[in-house]
Scaffold this motif. Structure first.
Motif, PDB file in Angstrom:
ATOM      1  N   HIS A 128     127.947 -17.020  75.742  1.00 27.39           N
ATOM      2  CA  HIS A 128     128.034 -15.601  76.075  1.00 27.39           C
ATOM      3  C   HIS A 128     127.460 -15.411  77.471  1.00 27.39           C
ATOM      4  O   HIS A 128     126.482 -16.067  77.841  1.00 27.39           O
ATOM      5  N   LEU A 129     128.058 -14.518  78.237  1.00 24.88           N
ATOM      6  CA  LEU A 129     127.664 -14.361  79.635  1.00 24.88           C
ATOM      7  C   LEU A 129     126.598 -13.294  79.855  1.00 24.88           C
ATOM      8  O   LEU A 129     125.851 -13.369  80.832  1.00 24.88           O
ATOM      9  N   THR A 130     126.503 -12.301  78.968  1.00 23.52           N
ATOM     10  CA  THR A 130     125.525 -11.233  79.167  1.00 23.52           C
ATOM     11  C   THR A 130     124.703 -10.940  77.920  1.00 23.52           C
ATOM     12  O   THR A 130     123.870 -10.034  77.951  1.00 23.52           O
ATOM     13  N   CYS A 131     124.910 -11.653  76.846  1.00 23.39           N
ATOM     14  CA  CYS A 131     124.280 -11.316  75.568  1.00 23.39           C
ATOM     15  C   CYS A 131     123.506 -12.484  74.977  1.00 23.39           C
ATOM     16  O   CYS A 131     123.972 -13.617  74.986  1.00 23.39           O
ATOM     17  N   GLY A 132     122.332 -12.158  74.444  1.00 27.60           N
ATOM     18  CA  GLY A 132     121.626 -13.092  73.590  1.00 27.60           C
ATOM     19  C   GLY A 132     122.126 -12.939  72.162  1.00 27.60           C
ATOM     20  O   GLY A 132     122.793 -11.973  71.804  1.00 27.60           O
ATOM     21  N   GLU A 133     121.786 -13.916  71.322  1.00 30.82           N
ATOM     22  CA  GLU A 133     122.233 -13.908  69.940  1.00 30.82           C
ATOM     23  C   GLU A 133     121.155 -14.558  69.081  1.00 30.82           C
ATOM     24  O   GLU A 133     120.453 -15.467  69.542  1.00 30.82           O
ATOM     25  N   GLY A 134     121.011 -14.069  67.841  1.00 31.32           N
ATOM     26  CA  GLY A 134     120.022 -14.632  66.937  1.00 31.32           C
ATOM     27  C   GLY A 134     120.613 -14.923  65.582  1.00 31.32           C
ATOM     28  O   GLY A 134     121.580 -14.274  65.160  1.00 31.32           O
ATOM     29  N   TRP A 149     117.206 -18.197  68.021  1.00 29.01           N
ATOM     30  CA  TRP A 149     117.916 -17.322  68.956  1.00 29.01           C
ATOM     31  C   TRP A 149     117.978 -17.992  70.321  1.00 29.01           C
ATOM     32  O   TRP A 149     117.264 -18.947  70.603  1.00 29.01           O
ATOM     33  N   PHE A 150     118.867 -17.478  71.164  1.00 31.37           N
ATOM     34  CA  PHE A 150     119.063 -18.072  72.480  1.00 31.37           C
ATOM     35  C   PHE A 150     119.545 -17.001  73.446  1.00 31.37           C
ATOM     36  O   PHE A 150     120.015 -15.937  73.056  1.00 31.37           O
ATOM     37  N   THR A 151     119.411 -17.298  74.729  1.00 31.87           N
ATOM     38  CA  THR A 151     119.708 -16.347  75.794  1.00 31.87           C
ATOM     39  C   THR A 151     121.118 -16.570  76.348  1.00 31.87           C
ATOM     40  O   THR A 151     121.754 -17.591  76.070  1.00 31.87           O
ATOM     41  N   PRO A 152     121.622 -15.604  77.150  1.00 38.17           N
ATOM     42  CA  PRO A 152     122.966 -15.762  77.723  1.00 38.17           C
ATOM     43  C   PRO A 152     123.106 -17.070  78.509  1.00 38.17           C
ATOM     44  O   PRO A 152     122.161 -17.538  79.149  1.00 38.17           O
ATOM     45  N   GLY A 153     124.292 -17.643  78.451  1.00 40.57           N
ATOM     46  CA  GLY A 153     124.565 -18.890  79.153  1.00 40.57           C
ATOM     47  C   GLY A 153     124.359 -20.131  78.319  1.00 40.57           C
ATOM     48  O   GLY A 153     124.696 -21.235  78.764  1.00 40.57           O
ATOM     49  N   THR A 154     123.820 -19.973  77.102  1.00 38.55           N
ATOM     50  CA  THR A 154     123.579 -21.120  76.227  1.00 38.55           C
ATOM     51  C   THR A 154     124.866 -21.487  75.488  1.00 38.55           C
ATOM     52  O   THR A 154     125.364 -20.700  74.680  1.00 38.55           O
ATOM     53  N   ILE A 155     125.417 -22.633  75.769  1.00 41.82           N
ATOM     54  CA  ILE A 155     126.536 -23.133  74.961  1.00 41.82           C
ATOM     55  C   ILE A 155     125.979 -23.496  73.593  1.00 41.82           C
ATOM     56  O   ILE A 155     124.992 -24.225  73.496  1.00 41.82           O
ATOM     57  N   HIS A 156     126.593 -22.981  72.533  1.00 42.52           N
ATOM     58  CA  HIS A 156     126.077 -23.231  71.196  1.00 42.52           C
ATOM     59  C   HIS A 156     127.210 -23.605  70.247  1.00 42.52           C
ATOM     60  O   HIS A 156     128.315 -23.089  70.321  1.00 42.52           O
ATOM     61  N   ARG A 157     126.864 -24.519  69.337  1.00 41.06           N
ATOM     62  CA  ARG A 157     127.803 -25.021  68.334  1.00 41.06           C
ATOM     63  C   ARG A 157     127.068 -25.110  66.998  1.00 41.06           C
ATOM     64  O   ARG A 157     126.079 -25.833  66.878  1.00 41.06           O
ATOM     65  N   GLU A 173     131.287 -21.198  86.340  1.00 37.33           N
ATOM     66  CA  GLU A 173     132.075 -20.440  87.323  1.00 37.33           C
ATOM     67  C   GLU A 173     133.425 -20.035  86.735  1.00 37.33           C
ATOM     68  O   GLU A 173     133.888 -18.900  86.927  1.00 37.33           O
ATOM     69  N   ALA A 174     134.069 -20.946  86.011  1.00 31.79           N
ATOM     70  CA  ALA A 174     135.357 -20.631  85.399  1.00 31.79           C
ATOM     71  C   ALA A 174     135.197 -19.553  84.340  1.00 31.79           C
ATOM     72  O   ALA A 174     136.031 -18.634  84.234  1.00 31.79           O
ATOM     73  N   ALA A 175     134.120 -19.619  83.555  1.00 29.35           N
ATOM     74  CA  ALA A 175     133.879 -18.606  82.532  1.00 29.35           C
ATOM     75  C   ALA A 175     133.683 -17.235  83.157  1.00 29.35           C
ATOM     76  O   ALA A 175     134.229 -16.229  82.679  1.00 29.35           O
ATOM     77  N   ALA A 176     132.909 -17.168  84.228  1.00 28.06           N
ATOM     78  CA  ALA A 176     132.670 -15.884  84.893  1.00 28.06           C
ATOM     79  C   ALA A 176     133.969 -15.297  85.446  1.00 28.06           C
ATOM     80  O   ALA A 176     134.205 -14.084  85.358  1.00 28.06           O
ATOM     81  N   ALA A 177     134.817 -16.140  85.994  1.00 28.80           N
ATOM     82  CA  ALA A 177     136.095 -15.655  86.532  1.00 28.80           C
ATOM     83  C   ALA A 177     137.002 -15.137  85.417  1.00 28.80           C
ATOM     84  O   ALA A 177     137.717 -14.142  85.598  1.00 28.80           O
ATOM     85  N   ALA A 235     132.429 -13.815  75.289  1.00 30.70           N
ATOM     86  CA  ALA A 235     132.373 -15.205  74.839  1.00 30.70           C
ATOM     87  C   ALA A 235     133.466 -15.984  75.558  1.00 30.70           C
ATOM     88  O   ALA A 235     134.580 -15.486  75.733  1.00 30.70           O
ATOM     89  N   VAL A 236     133.127 -17.181  75.977  1.00 28.15           N
ATOM     90  CA  VAL A 236     134.122 -18.111  76.522  1.00 28.15           C
ATOM     91  C   VAL A 236     133.941 -19.444  75.802  1.00 28.15           C
ATOM     92  O   VAL A 236     132.835 -19.999  75.779  1.00 28.15           O
TER      93      VAL A 236
END
Length: 239
Positions: free
Chosen positions: A39-45, A75-83, A168-172, A108-109
């Motif tokens: 996620h680019l702007t959101c944390g998640e728990g 929980w984790f902050t924006p930019g964390t790739i999670h699986r 960078e690709a995700a932001a675009a 989400a990307v």
């Protein structure tokens, strides 16, 4: 723009919740679970309610695996790739999402291979689940995009120097959505914070008048068993 005096009546802090049953589909590496993404702007728990598993995360600091079991919170902050990994087939989670559920509404990307990240249309063709398709077709598409995302994720784990290019690709890919995201933030988390500020100001002035406006609300799921990124979702309308 939401009025600074607007009443906020959403979930506390502008969060949203969903119930998640994590996929038990095996992937190419032998692990069962969901679709890696960020996620680019959101944390998640996560609040784990049943089962056993783990959340694998990948950031600029490296790879990490966090165990998940009944009663655990992560929980984790924006930019964390999670699986999410479903170890026993029964992993169930209450998901807390920042910004009125924006993570399930566009922020989400998926970690698809680079060829699928070149433009929004190419990305959408590989990730969109047709809402009017039979359930079996929705499952096929959800599983196919999960497998593509795992392929890209494993590549990033093995080649961390490529992580910046993925960012960078995700932001675009999401740039055209930012105005809608800002509106959701203003209506949710920003409005909730502003409401607290006004209440503190009134209390400091000896004014408890806002307490007479107290209210109670409840919701049942607006959709059940929806094919999400990490599993089957029961979702709520909370904004």
């Amino acid at each position: 723009m939401v009025s600074p005096d607007a009443t906020y009546a959403g979930l506390p802090g502008g969060v949203a919740v969903s119930h998640l049953s994590v996929y038990d589909w095996p992937a190419a590496d032998g692990l069962c679970g969901g679709t890696p993404h960020l996620h680019l702007t959101c944390g998640e728990g996560y609040v784990v309610t049943a089962g056993r598993g783990a959340v694998q995360t990948l950031t600029a600091s490296g790879f990490k695996e966090t165990a998940l079991g009944g009663g655990s919170v992560a929980w984790f902050t924006p930019g964390t790739i999670h699986r999410l990994v479903n170890e026993d087939g029964g992993l169930r989670i209450v998901v807390l999402m920042q910004n009125s559920g924006l993570p399930e509404a566009g922020d989400a990307v998926l970690t698809l291979p680079p060829a699928y990240l070149t433009d929004p249309d190419t990305y959408a063709a590989a990730t969109a689940i047709p809402a009017d398709a039979p359930e079996a077709e929705q499952e096929r598409v959800a599983r196919a995009r999960r497998d593509l995302a795992v392929e890209g994720y494993l590549r990033l784990r093995g080649h961390p120097e490529e992580l910046a290019a993925f960012h960078e690709a995700a932001a675009a890919l999401v740039r055209h959505r930012l105005d809608a995201w800002r509106e959701r933030w203003e209506r949710g988390a920003a409005a909730a914070s502003a409401a607290t500020g006004r209440q503190l100001d009134r209390l400091a002035a000896g004014d408890a008048g806002h307490l007479k406006d107290a209210d109670v609300r409840s919701e049942v799921p607006s959709a059940r068993g929806k094919f999400g990124m990490c599993g089957r979702l029961d979702v709520y309308r909370t904004d």
